[in-house]
Design an enzyme around this catalytic site. Structure first.
Site, PDB file in Angstrom:
ATOM      1  N   ALA A 104      70.548  35.821 -32.550  1.00 31.32           N
ATOM      2  CA  ALA A 104      70.363  34.362 -32.534  1.00 31.32           C
ATOM      3  C   ALA A 104      71.641  33.610 -32.835  1.00 31.32           C
ATOM      4  CB  ALA A 104      69.293  33.917 -33.523  1.00 31.32           C
ATOM      5  N   GLY A 105      71.837  32.535 -32.073  1.00 33.17           N
ATOM      6  CA  GLY A 105      72.906  31.584 -32.336  1.00 33.17           C
ATOM      7  C   GLY A 105      74.099  31.667 -31.408  1.00 33.17           C
ATOM      8  N   GLY A 141      68.437  29.352 -30.871  1.00 28.68           N
ATOM      9  CA  GLY A 141      68.493  28.306 -29.855  1.00 28.68           C
ATOM     10  C   GLY A 141      69.503  27.211 -30.110  1.00 28.68           C
ATOM     11  N   LYS A 143      60.465  43.876 -33.220  1.00 25.63           N
ATOM     12  CA  LYS A 143      61.443  42.922 -33.733  1.00 25.63           C
ATOM     13  C   LYS A 143      60.664  42.005 -34.647  1.00 25.63           C
ATOM     14  CE  LYS A 143      64.074  38.835 -32.900  1.00 25.63           C
ATOM     15  NZ  LYS A 143      64.553  37.783 -32.016  1.00 25.63           N
ATOM     16  N   ASN A 145      69.246  35.125 -26.224  1.00 30.87           N
ATOM     17  CA  ASN A 145      68.288  34.672 -25.224  1.00 30.87           C
ATOM     18  C   ASN A 145      68.683  33.314 -24.650  1.00 30.87           C
ATOM     19  OD1 ASN A 145      66.019  33.776 -23.774  1.00 30.87           O
ATOM     20  ND2 ASN A 145      64.571  34.671 -25.157  1.00 30.87           N
ATOM     21  N   THR A 146      68.693  32.274 -25.496  1.00 30.67           N
ATOM     22  CA  THR A 146      68.893  30.916 -24.987  1.00 30.67           C
ATOM     23  C   THR A 146      70.257  30.734 -24.320  1.00 30.67           C
ATOM     24  OG1 THR A 146      67.514  30.158 -26.803  1.00 30.67           O
ATOM     25  CG2 THR A 146      68.736  28.482 -25.630  1.00 30.67           C
TER      26      THR A 146
END
Lengths: 269, 67, 269, 67, 269, 269, 67, 67
Positions: free
Chosen positions: C198-199, C172, C111, C220-221
């Site tokens: 992301a986001g 994040g 990645k 992830n977050t």
């Protein structure tokens, strides 16, 4: 061993939906109108996981020699049938339909609609309150379809409604949840369950609606007017569960700027 | 012969016919429909007792798909 | 019998996600950073149904006497580990980390992140293109994290990227899919899979993102910073499946006005 | 005695020590880490062949949780 | 010559706002509460261009020896004062305040509020209808503050309201226009003017609200709680005019893809 | 006396827009393509208050015997003409057009476009950076049209761009400001002016864009494709000023619940 | 001496005092306030005619800033 | 007679014709157009000096409405 523990913890993730003393594992309620066939209706209901489905009260068509009954497909022992008063434009008319629906002998529940306008199918909340009070006095378990006005919702609760069912957007419009703030307001102030009824158009609408903390969603056209109703039914089941789980899990805070997911320490020289 | 109105349409039945008899004539299963006679619901266990009279207005309804 | 038919029809609902010749049943890819513990990481990964998870390459902490290896918890035989180049601010640095990640011997996938700014963690697309070309030439299977610019995405595809991974909003930030139009544009023009990376902040973000037709989501977050990461992992699994199913089912058209769900014919006099 | 740099910190090892030996000294499992010597990756099957020299810069990395 | 033609065409750009037989050039109506001083109130009103301002009816504070009257600053010959019934929680109470306001001798107009809930200040539409009917019968020109429900709005019009004033979002919340569809619905179905009252937070809220085709906007907190109320008043004047002009001009169609602004012909070889 | 004071305070409300050492009172820049006639173009420009207008460089049509020059209508002494490189798909091509535009002798300014894709007209930011560097070195004042990527914007600034012009949404799409967060990011990190270029569809789009704090807006299709371009031009002038004033004034905070505008004290018994 | 209630507070006035007189006592301009006596509005041209009685409840209101 | 290319079309001019002359032939005002000769811009003050040659490729451009 691990397996049984996990199963147990799963069952504790969420309480079931309880309306009028009746318990439902699924938070999705389905309308049964406008499908291509009775078979498709049942397949969609099954794929959705819904336990409660709404039905309308209409004249038997005496010219249709062998009109097959909906009940032959939706067995009342398998699904809880909720008669509605769709198409009624006054408290009196809605009460009449509610009584007819109850006479079918399945339950004393009614999804109460008193429509105020043909073009928008928005509820007439004055008449809705009148009809709710009358039907509650007659022993009905009343689930009124209403708009997203908190004050009306509080009055419906006071009038004895077993749940309050605000719209997300007009019936059949598929516009989704137009006013999330109002729906959150209702949920925060009512003790009876809040079931969003009408306007959901696709899975993300259902998901975001459940994330407001409401207790359930009632939908019909989003499935029936999808290109593939049974697949959309499955999408809605997943979306309602997803939104509920996300609500219970508690989302991360939103931030304007970024925060790395990977450690900032331990980089090479 | 009586002239009655069933679901908005003129219908003729023999004198002394009961509501239950009418349902039979129409090929309807009394357990799957609800009957209103002159705006009053006829309870299911009374369908065989109530005899029709000239000018009666009958509504026979059932559940159909709806949202 | 019915059971086996149903199972078969289910498997035909959707094709699996194929990236770089490898097949994944889950369209959800998970980052493994910022969880409370290795155990929570693994529980969340399991609850999410993800088969591919990202990991970062960092110095071994020589002062931590008994630092337990992440690989003890995330068995590479069970999960496909995707090393990232998070924290790299130049093509050279990202290439160095990619090579180190490959040397671990699990795969030649990476990645690829080349960050352009510490505050926003937005990608430096010029450098990203350079690094992609180099790594593809070295035989890597490159999954570049990029912004939502179509032109860059087309160049990444031309450069040999195995998938293109545009952000929904900054890493994040939990802002959700800020520009759905751009993501639809990318999907409509690329041949390689589009994985939004992301986001995403909550389940409805994941659902609405999948409804744009993209092939998968990496997050992830949203899990790690949820109040209950494992429950949110489950929510995300459901939301990704819901959004995918709704996309495949084809949503109803939106309308400004209402359309009744119950028949308008058959009303009583 | 050689003075080398391991993960950014000064480290002393005996003359003739290999990279594999260093890992052993540090209590690290060579199958779970990757080693860079003076910016060049040391392949896993060469860890035991490569001897360290004074001033070498070693990076020892592994996988950690990341997004 | 050109000059005079242009002036004439400008005056024909738009009809003035007419409510209850009274003509207003400005489509912005201002509340006068919560400013730092009477002077700031007047400066903001002047900067906004508003001709009509609302005032509340309250007890004279007998302990304040030299309380300066608001009317010393807002000359009723310069501004049209519209008494409100803010703070009233029943039809009777609102009617009482309306009568007191009329007795001041300026006009028989009233901005009718019947609040249903202290936390949200949402209207009690049942009581609002009762009060509207009573006050219209007493000869008042009634401008009811209501929610965005079409059915209630139609009943208010039937009851003789001179205008209908739906909220954009709760009073003082600054959330902007939460449900544009509902407001468009109201406008499309009512004959009396629709003035959006409450919830506008900044200039773009006002602009987008006017673009729905409504006849005017009433606001207060967006100015009073701005860092610079007089400058925000000017912003609101411009925004209301901008939104109105854009509505009248008719916006371009939205498209998913691009269309060049410069000619595609005439490029060099 | 009051008049002059007020005039003075007005002029201090805001600093003028300064780009490349040149001062503009209007923050609105207009494209001149696609109008019905040269006359309509000029009327729209006048109604918009714009001082700077873009023009394209194209072959003279040798077959059109009496093609009237645009410059006969847009007097360069009245308006500042900004040549663009619209339609150019490489750095080389854009540089060629920029040089031709400069040779017209009006200025050394160029609105630099390097398009990456015919369908979306999105910029090729790699080529844009190359062209910017070359043209800055040749003494041009370069205003690049770019996407909303911060990293690219920072590089354009480093390359010597006199302003950075991110899109709101694709050229001619009228989708409005799709990613307000990105535009705020750009503004917060750049020293040169940020002028949003492309995508604005109606007045509220312009207003909300200015409220992000950007320095100006460049638009074309929103006017030219409006039903009444000259009236829309006026709407845009007002909207840009409104959004700017609201930004400077500082908006009220948003709240989930209501706050009364009228005093809660002083109610009657 | 009469005991009356003005805007929720006990107030004493002389016997025979009119509403207009009360306003004068309170330093209020009758053109800028509206008076309610026992829930009935006192028209402005009657302020000088109406005499107060023991136990009267008076409300004196005016316009204040409001939204 | 020279064969040149003007704005993508074949054009014939007399030997020795200058660019300025060509503009005159075409009825164009040299102050409102810009001329490129074989990919090189011809400065305005050189238009009358530059003579055309066979095979020259001329581009004559001006400003048009654009966004």
């Amino acid at each position: 061993m691990t397996q049984s523990i996990e199963v147990e913890s799963r069952t504790h993730l969420d309480d079931p939906l309880v309306i009028g003393g009746r318990t439902f594992r699924s938070r999705l309620i389905l309308g049964t109108g406008k499908y291509g066939s009775h078979l498709e209706t049942v397949q969609a209901v099954r794929a959705s996981g819904a336990e409660m489905v709404t039905v309308a009260v209409r004249r038997v068509d005496l010219d249709a020699t062998h009109e097959e009954s909906l009940l032959h497909h939706l067995d009342p022992r398998e699904f809880f049938l909720l008669p509605n008063t769709a198409g009624c434009y006054s408290a009196e008319e809605a009460i009449r339909y509610a009584r007819l629906g109850r006479e079918a002998g399945l339950s004393d529940w009614v999804k109460l609609e008193v429509i105020g306008d043909e073009e928008t199918l928005l509820p007439d909340v004055e008449a809705l309150l009148v009809a709710t009070r009358t039907l509650v006095a007659e022993g009905f378990t009343v689930l009124p379809y209403t708009n997203d006005d908190l004050i009306t919702a509080l009055k419906l609760e006071d009038a004895g409604a077993a749940a309050v069912m605000p719209l997300a957007s007009p019936i059949g419009s598929g516009q989704g949840l137009l006013n999330a703030l109002n729906v959150r307001l209702l949920k925060s102030r009512l003790s009876v369950p809040v079931v969003v009824d009408a306007g959901v158009g696709t899975a993300s609408d259902a998901c975001v609606t459940m994330e407001q903390g409401v207790d359930g969603i009632l939908m019909n056209t989003a499935l029936a007017a999808s290109d593939r109703p049974v697949l959309m039914a499955r999408a809605m089941r997943l979306a309602v569960e997803a939104g509920r789980a996300a609500y219970l899990a508690g989302r991360m805070p939103k931030r304007e700027w970024a925060i790395p997911s990977s450690p900032t320490a331990g980089m090479l020289d | 012969m009586l002239h009655i109105d069933v679901n908005g349409k003129r219908h003729d039945v023999d004198d002394g016919r009961t509501v239950a008899g009418l349902l039979t004539d129409l090929g309807l299963d009394g357990r799957l429909v609800v009957v209103e006679l002159n705006r009053q619901i006829v309870r299911r266990n009374e369908l065989a007792q109530v005899t029709l009279e000239d000018g009666d207005r009958i509504e026979i309804v059932h559940f159909v798909g709806g949202g």
